[in-house]
Design a protein around this motif. Structure first.
Motif, PDB file in Angstrom:
ATOM      1  N   THR A 204      36.250  49.491  44.047  1.00 38.03           N
ATOM      2  CA  THR A 204      34.888  49.669  43.549  1.00 38.03           C
ATOM      3  C   THR A 204      34.806  50.866  42.603  1.00 38.03           C
ATOM      4  O   THR A 204      34.330  50.762  41.462  1.00 38.03           O
ATOM      5  N   GLY A 207      36.782  50.589  39.243  1.00 34.13           N
ATOM      6  CA  GLY A 207      36.104  49.902  38.142  1.00 34.13           C
ATOM      7  C   GLY A 207      35.209  50.845  37.357  1.00 34.13           C
ATOM      8  O   GLY A 207      35.203  50.843  36.122  1.00 34.13           O
ATOM      9  N   PHE A 208      34.436  51.666  38.065  1.00 32.11           N
ATOM     10  CA  PHE A 208      33.570  52.639  37.384  1.00 32.11           C
ATOM     11  C   PHE A 208      34.392  53.686  36.634  1.00 32.11           C
ATOM     12  O   PHE A 208      34.029  54.105  35.529  1.00 32.11           O
ATOM     13  N   SER A 221      37.665  46.563  34.399  1.00 33.90           N
ATOM     14  CA  SER A 221      36.691  47.002  35.391  1.00 33.90           C
ATOM     15  C   SER A 221      36.034  45.805  36.071  1.00 33.90           C
ATOM     16  O   SER A 221      35.848  45.799  37.297  1.00 33.90           O
ATOM     17  N   VAL A 222      35.696  44.786  35.280  1.00 29.54           N
ATOM     18  CA  VAL A 222      35.104  43.568  35.853  1.00 29.54           C
ATOM     19  C   VAL A 222      36.084  42.904  36.805  1.00 29.54           C
ATOM     20  O   VAL A 222      35.713  42.438  37.898  1.00 29.54           O
ATOM     21  N   SER A 224      38.387  44.423  38.498  1.00 26.42           N
ATOM     22  CA  SER A 224      38.436  45.259  39.690  1.00 26.42           C
ATOM     23  C   SER A 224      37.272  44.949  40.620  1.00 26.42           C
ATOM     24  O   SER A 224      37.444  44.876  41.847  1.00 26.42           O
ATOM     25  N   TRP A 225      36.084  44.737  40.052  1.00 28.96           N
ATOM     26  CA  TRP A 225      34.921  44.424  40.889  1.00 28.96           C
ATOM     27  C   TRP A 225      35.016  43.019  41.483  1.00 28.96           C
ATOM     28  O   TRP A 225      34.570  42.783  42.606  1.00 28.96           O
ATOM     29  N   THR A 228      37.089  43.293  44.365  1.00 28.58           N
ATOM     30  CA  THR A 228      36.323  43.898  45.461  1.00 28.58           C
ATOM     31  C   THR A 228      35.574  42.835  46.249  1.00 28.58           C
ATOM     32  O   THR A 228      35.532  42.868  47.482  1.00 28.58           O
ATOM     33  N   VAL A 229      34.979  41.868  45.533  1.00 26.59           N
ATOM     34  CA  VAL A 229      34.279  40.767  46.209  1.00 26.59           C
ATOM     35  C   VAL A 229      35.247  39.954  47.053  1.00 26.59           C
ATOM     36  O   VAL A 229      34.972  39.615  48.215  1.00 26.59           O
ATOM     37  N   THR A 232      36.239  41.844  50.052  1.00 32.64           N
ATOM     38  CA  THR A 232      35.152  41.893  51.034  1.00 32.64           C
ATOM     39  C   THR A 232      35.186  40.656  51.932  1.00 32.64           C
ATOM     40  O   THR A 232      34.985  40.751  53.148  1.00 32.64           O
TER      41      THR A 232
END
Length: 262
Positions: A204, A207-208, A221-222, A224-225, A228-229, A232
């Protein structure tokens, strides 16, 4: 440049104090250091479980409501698939404790993927350690009550083997039954939840960090997010699995304490 270096020197390397979460109370933070976000989550988990089962079974009906069906399904799953399967008919007596243990660990683990919470009390070693100690004391007490004090330790420490190999086997049995069991219970739950929390945090914040460092890294970054999903969803499976494994192992230790043979 000097100011930036001063800030970095103040923040790195981190100290031991960084591992202690600050108090969430707006007053007397120094005196109320024990009341942290983790403490609040544990209280919320306990309250949620008590309220859910009380409300679900307040007025039981022959044709159950959705809440009653869910509560009965959870209890039936633990009673039939864990307590009875692992311990046998005597496992019904342990079903309430095992159900409470399963629900409590599951609830605490779920906080790790709840938005705006995103931390599990199980990722702090103290809470898995306390649960492991409770289970540890319980199966020793059950074994002593069933076999008698000296007979239980004789049953647990002396395997059916030739006498000349017993000096080697007895320390191994003691280490395995009375030291490794509580340690492995606590560390397994803690390590899995801590690792999951760190993975979600890395992807998370990564990505930032990349999009702030360079706009050309926005696609990464996208990605990476998105990972993350996906992580999860994987973490949700780990959350359920760890609650199940902790409860199954506790039932297994109780079964071993009640067994008439080594």
């Amino acid at each position: 440049m000097i100011g930036q270096s001063t800030v970095l020197a103040a923040e790195f390397p981190p100290s031991v104090e960084d591992f202690y979460l600050p108090s969430i109370l707006p007053w007397g933070a120094h005196d109320n250091y024990w009341f942290t976000k983790i403490t609040l989550l544990v209280w919320v988990a306990v309250a949620a479980i008590i309220i859910f089962f009380l409300v679900s079974n307040r007025k039981p009906k022959l044709v159950p409501t959705k809440k009653q069906w869910l509560a009965e399904s959870i209890y039936g799953f633990v009673r039939n698939n864990i307590a009875v399967d692992m311990i046998g008919p005597r496992g019904v007596a342990f079903a309430p404790y095992l159900t409470t243990l399963f629900c409590f660990i599951l609830m605490m683990n779920l906080f790790g993927i709840v938005p705006l919470v995103q931390i599990s009390p199980s990722s702090h070693i103290a809470f898995p350690a306390v649960l492991a100690v409770i289970s540890y004391v319980m199966f020793i007490y059950v074994g002593m009550r069933h076999h008698g004090g000296l007979n239980y330790f004789k049953h647990a420490l002396i395997p059916p083997a030739p006498w000349f190999i017993l000096p080697l086997l007895i320390p191994i049995e003691f280490f395995s039954n009375f030291l490794v069991r509580p340690f492995s219970l606590a560390v397994r739950l803690f390590a899995n939840m801590f690792a999951g929390h760190m993975l979600l945090l890395v992807f998370t914040l990564g990505g930032f960090a990349m999009i702030n460092a360079n706009a050309w890294l926005a696609p990464v970054s996208v990605l990476s997010w998105l990972l993350t999903v996906a992580l999860t969803l994987l973490e949700f499976l780990v959350i359920c699995l760890q609650a199940y494994v902790f409860t199954v192992l506790t039932a297994s230790y109780v079964q071993g304490a009640l067994a008439d043979e080594h």
